[in-house]
Design a protein around this motif. Sequence first.
Motif, PDB file in Angstrom:
ATOM      1  N   LYS A   4      35.469   8.851  20.224  1.00 43.16           N
ATOM      2  CA  LYS A   4      36.215   7.637  20.521  1.00 43.16           C
ATOM      3  C   LYS A   4      35.574   6.490  19.748  1.00 43.16           C
ATOM      4  O   LYS A   4      34.367   6.275  19.854  1.00 43.16           O
ATOM      5  N   LEU A   5      36.373   5.767  18.996  1.00 39.61           N
ATOM      6  CA  LEU A   5      35.838   4.695  18.171  1.00 39.61           C
ATOM      7  C   LEU A   5      35.115   3.650  19.027  1.00 39.61           C
ATOM      8  O   LEU A   5      34.076   3.120  18.606  1.00 39.61           O
ATOM      9  N   ALA A   6      35.609   3.369  20.219  1.00 39.18           N
ATOM     10  CA  ALA A   6      34.977   2.378  21.074  1.00 39.18           C
ATOM     11  C   ALA A   6      33.548   2.777  21.430  1.00 39.18           C
ATOM     12  O   ALA A   6      32.653   1.928  21.517  1.00 39.18           O
ATOM     13  N   ASP A   7      33.304   4.074  21.634  1.00 42.04           N
ATOM     14  CA  ASP A   7      31.951   4.551  21.917  1.00 42.04           C
ATOM     15  C   ASP A   7      31.074   4.462  20.679  1.00 42.04           C
ATOM     16  O   ASP A   7      29.924   4.008  20.741  1.00 42.04           O
ATOM     17  N   LEU A   8      31.616   4.887  19.553  1.00 42.02           N
ATOM     18  CA  LEU A   8      30.837   4.907  18.317  1.00 42.02           C
ATOM     19  C   LEU A   8      30.461   3.498  17.876  1.00 42.02           C
ATOM     20  O   LEU A   8      29.356   3.279  17.360  1.00 42.02           O
ATOM     21  N   THR A   9      31.354   2.545  18.100  1.00 45.01           N
ATOM     22  CA  THR A   9      31.102   1.179  17.646  1.00 45.01           C
ATOM     23  C   THR A   9      29.889   0.562  18.323  1.00 45.01           C
ATOM     24  O   THR A   9      29.243  -0.332  17.763  1.00 45.01           O
ATOM     25  N   THR A  10      29.528   1.022  19.511  1.00 48.10           N
ATOM     26  CA  THR A  10      28.334   0.505  20.178  1.00 48.10           C
ATOM     27  C   THR A  10      27.054   1.018  19.533  1.00 48.10           C
ATOM     28  O   THR A  10      25.966   0.512  19.833  1.00 48.10           O
TER      29      THR A  10
ATOM     30  N   SER B  13       0.822  -1.199   0.000  1.00 49.51           N
ATOM     31  CA  SER B  13       0.000   0.000   0.000  1.00 49.51           C
ATOM     32  C   SER B  13       0.858   1.251   0.000  1.00 49.51           C
ATOM     33  O   SER B  13       2.024   1.246   0.388  1.00 49.51           O
ATOM     34  N   ASN B  14       0.285   2.368  -0.440  1.00 55.37           N
ATOM     35  CA  ASN B  14       0.997   3.637  -0.422  1.00 55.37           C
ATOM     36  C   ASN B  14       1.437   3.992   0.997  1.00 55.37           C
ATOM     37  O   ASN B  14       2.523   4.542   1.210  1.00 55.37           O
ATOM     38  N   GLU B  15       0.592   3.661   1.963  1.00 57.51           N
ATOM     39  CA  GLU B  15       0.926   3.956   3.357  1.00 57.51           C
ATOM     40  C   GLU B  15       2.170   3.200   3.793  1.00 57.51           C
ATOM     41  O   GLU B  15       3.091   3.773   4.384  1.00 57.51           O
ATOM     42  N   ASP B  16       2.210   1.897   3.485  1.00 55.64           N
ATOM     43  CA  ASP B  16       3.368   1.094   3.877  1.00 55.64           C
ATOM     44  C   ASP B  16       4.611   1.495   3.090  1.00 55.64           C
ATOM     45  O   ASP B  16       5.726   1.477   3.610  1.00 55.64           O
ATOM     46  N   HIS B  17       4.430   1.842   1.822  1.00 53.10           N
ATOM     47  CA  HIS B  17       5.551   2.290   1.002  1.00 53.10           C
ATOM     48  C   HIS B  17       6.180   3.544   1.609  1.00 53.10           C
ATOM     49  O   HIS B  17       7.396   3.641   1.761  1.00 53.10           O
ATOM     50  N   LYS B  18       5.349   4.508   1.975  1.00 53.20           N
ATOM     51  CA  LYS B  18       5.849   5.742   2.574  1.00 53.20           C
ATOM     52  C   LYS B  18       6.520   5.461   3.916  1.00 53.20           C
ATOM     53  O   LYS B  18       7.530   6.060   4.265  1.00 53.20           O
ATOM     54  N   LEU B  19       5.936   4.521   4.668  1.00 53.60           N
ATOM     55  CA  LEU B  19       6.499   4.169   5.962  1.00 53.60           C
ATOM     56  C   LEU B  19       7.885   3.578   5.797  1.00 53.60           C
ATOM     57  O   LEU B  19       8.824   3.937   6.509  1.00 53.60           O
ATOM     58  N   ARG B  20       8.034   2.665   4.847  1.00 55.69           N
ATOM     59  CA  ARG B  20       9.332   2.030   4.615  1.00 55.69           C
ATOM     60  C   ARG B  20      10.359   3.073   4.155  1.00 55.69           C
ATOM     61  O   ARG B  20      11.499   3.078   4.608  1.00 55.69           O
ATOM     62  N   GLN B  21       9.950   3.987   3.251  1.00 52.47           N
ATOM     63  CA  GLN B  21      10.845   5.044   2.815  1.00 52.47           C
ATOM     64  C   GLN B  21      11.253   5.921   3.995  1.00 52.47           C
ATOM     65  O   GLN B  21      12.395   6.369   4.099  1.00 52.47           O
ATOM     66  N   PHE B  22      10.310   6.179   4.880  1.00 54.29           N
ATOM     67  CA  PHE B  22      10.581   6.987   6.066  1.00 54.29           C
ATOM     68  C   PHE B  22      11.671   6.349   6.910  1.00 54.29           C
ATOM     69  O   PHE B  22      12.587   7.007   7.386  1.00 54.29           O
ATOM     70  N   ILE B  23      11.572   5.023   7.072  1.00 53.92           N
ATOM     71  CA  ILE B  23      12.577   4.308   7.845  1.00 53.92           C
ATOM     72  C   ILE B  23      13.935   4.387   7.156  1.00 53.92           C
ATOM     73  O   ILE B  23      14.955   4.688   7.766  1.00 53.92           O
ATOM     74  N   ILE B  24      13.963   4.126   5.867  1.00 53.03           N
ATOM     75  CA  ILE B  24      15.230   4.055   5.144  1.00 53.03           C
ATOM     76  C   ILE B  24      15.936   5.408   5.080  1.00 53.03           C
ATOM     77  O   ILE B  24      17.132   5.524   5.322  1.00 53.03           O
ATOM     78  N   TYR B  25      15.198   6.451   4.757  1.00 52.99           N
ATOM     79  CA  TYR B  25      15.837   7.719   4.441  1.00 52.99           C
ATOM     80  C   TYR B  25      15.927   8.690   5.606  1.00 52.99           C
ATOM     81  O   TYR B  25      16.647   9.678   5.518  1.00 52.99           O
ATOM     82  N   HIS B  26      15.215   8.455   6.684  1.00 48.46           N
ATOM     83  CA  HIS B  26      15.182   9.460   7.734  1.00 48.46           C
ATOM     84  C   HIS B  26      15.616   8.960   9.108  1.00 48.46           C
ATOM     85  O   HIS B  26      15.446   9.669  10.077  1.00 48.46           O
ATOM     86  N   HIS B  27      16.169   7.773   9.200  1.00 49.77           N
ATOM     87  CA  HIS B  27      16.643   7.326  10.503  1.00 49.77           C
ATOM     88  C   HIS B  27      18.102   7.671  10.720  1.00 49.77           C
ATOM     89  O   HIS B  27      18.632   7.466  11.802  1.00 49.77           O
ATOM     90  N   VAL B  28      18.762   8.205   9.717  1.00 55.32           N
ATOM     91  CA  VAL B  28      20.208   8.365   9.784  1.00 55.32           C
ATOM     92  C   VAL B  28      20.626   9.353  10.872  1.00 55.32           C
ATOM     93  O   VAL B  28      21.672   9.182  11.505  1.00 55.32           O
ATOM     94  N   GLU B  29      19.805  10.381  11.136  1.00 53.57           N
ATOM     95  CA  GLU B  29      20.176  11.377  12.137  1.00 53.57           C
ATOM     96  C   GLU B  29      20.093  10.821  13.558  1.00 53.57           C
ATOM     97  O   GLU B  29      20.534  11.481  14.502  1.00 53.57           O
ATOM     98  N   ARG B  30      19.518   9.643  13.693  1.00 55.19           N
ATOM     99  CA  ARG B  30      19.429   9.025  15.021  1.00 55.19           C
ATOM    100  C   ARG B  30      20.790   8.914  15.686  1.00 55.19           C
ATOM    101  O   ARG B  30      20.901   9.016  16.914  1.00 55.19           O
ATOM    102  N   ILE B  31      21.836   8.703  14.929  1.00 56.25           N
ATOM    103  CA  ILE B  31      23.155   8.507  15.498  1.00 56.25           C
ATOM    104  C   ILE B  31      23.591   9.720  16.307  1.00 56.25           C
ATOM    105  O   ILE B  31      24.247   9.588  17.353  1.00 56.25           O
ATOM    106  N   TYR B  32      23.211  10.918  15.895  1.00 56.83           N
ATOM    107  CA  TYR B  32      23.600  12.122  16.623  1.00 56.83           C
ATOM    108  C   TYR B  32      22.848  12.231  17.949  1.00 56.83           C
ATOM    109  O   TYR B  32      23.403  12.701  18.952  1.00 56.83           O
ATOM    110  N   THR B  33      21.600  11.800  17.956  1.00 56.71           N
ATOM    111  CA  THR B  33      20.852  11.740  19.214  1.00 56.71           C
ATOM    112  C   THR B  33      21.513  10.772  20.178  1.00 56.71           C
ATOM    113  O   THR B  33      21.665  11.051  21.377  1.00 56.71           O
ATOM    114  N   ASP B  34      21.906   9.606  19.658  1.00 52.57           N
ATOM    115  CA  ASP B  34      22.558   8.605  20.499  1.00 52.57           C
ATOM    116  C   ASP B  34      23.885   9.120  21.057  1.00 52.57           C
ATOM    117  O   ASP B  34      24.225   8.855  22.219  1.00 52.57           O
ATOM    118  N   LEU B  35      24.638   9.850  20.234  1.00 54.06           N
ATOM    119  CA  LEU B  35      25.916  10.389  20.701  1.00 54.06           C
ATOM    120  C   LEU B  35      25.718  11.442  21.791  1.00 54.06           C
ATOM    121  O   LEU B  35      26.500  11.515  22.749  1.00 54.06           O
TER     122      LEU B  35
END
Length: 302
Positions: free
Chosen positions: A59-65, A25-47
């Motif tokens: 520190k690579l040891a921190d980033l690797t987690t 469905s268009n809804e699921d397609h958009k949802l999957r695209q949302f996951i693929i293209y917009h989760h990348v900034e999560r890493i900065y929140t985690d840091l």
Amino acid sequence: MQVVRSLARLTRPILTFQRTKATISNEDHKLRQFIIYHHVERIYTDLKELGYRDNDPLKLADLTTLDQWHYNGTEPVDAAIKLLGIREGARVLDVGSGIGGPSRYLAHKAKCHVTASELLPDNHRVGQDLTSRCGMTGSVKHMCGDITTTKLGKEEFDHVVSFQAVYYVEDKLRLFRHLSNSLKPGGTIYFEEFCRLKDIKNSEEQAALDFFLLCLNTLPTHRDYKTMLEKAGFDVTVQDISDSYREFTHQRWKKWVEQRDRSVRLYGEDMVNSWLKLYVTARNLCNEFGLMGGGRFVARKA
């Protein structure tokens, strides 16, 4: 009992799929695209949760987690180092490198030179930034583009690695032939990938697989992958690692449900619900349906 009830309550709405002949469905397609293209900034929140500010050296040891976005963390990368015999100074191509987690860990652990190839510009941009902040630009080089058309150079690399990225490529035989051309004589490939374990039995299984794959391709079996690699000129060994995929998908789903409140605080409810839908789908494919598992492939250029 309360946790079990919460798990069941959150699972039910996430499992709804709308299936047509060869699409979702268009809804699921958009949802999957949302996951693929917009989760990348999560890493900065985690840091930031670890106490890092914008542009701080990392520190690579921190980033690797945080940056190993494939299954089972650094274990597959360690396996690649061991099974391929990656040595200091080797030239390695990482196909579908995401934000560069495996590439950085590999370059550090094996003291080798890694070219991190990624299709999505946002992942590429973030990967470059993280590599720079780790002080690893001398050992990890990032490039962005379609791996099947990128000029890799003839006999440029000693090894190729990939972690749950090959299944995104529609013409996999073309990819393997392209990679063979880029490998030195006797060069090796290691990749781990989702594999189909049986024939699809019903519309519910088909709908879940369609959502997981975004309907861009079918999911090969272990034998299918082995045949394609052999056609591309490789000697191949295959290990079925489906048990580890069953365990991983179940535990990831359970963890995300149990830590939902914290995740919503960090990432927002819409994003968390999107991830949960994908995680429930993967868990069902690997566990409830028994349709999907994992394969570890080691191939040597003949």
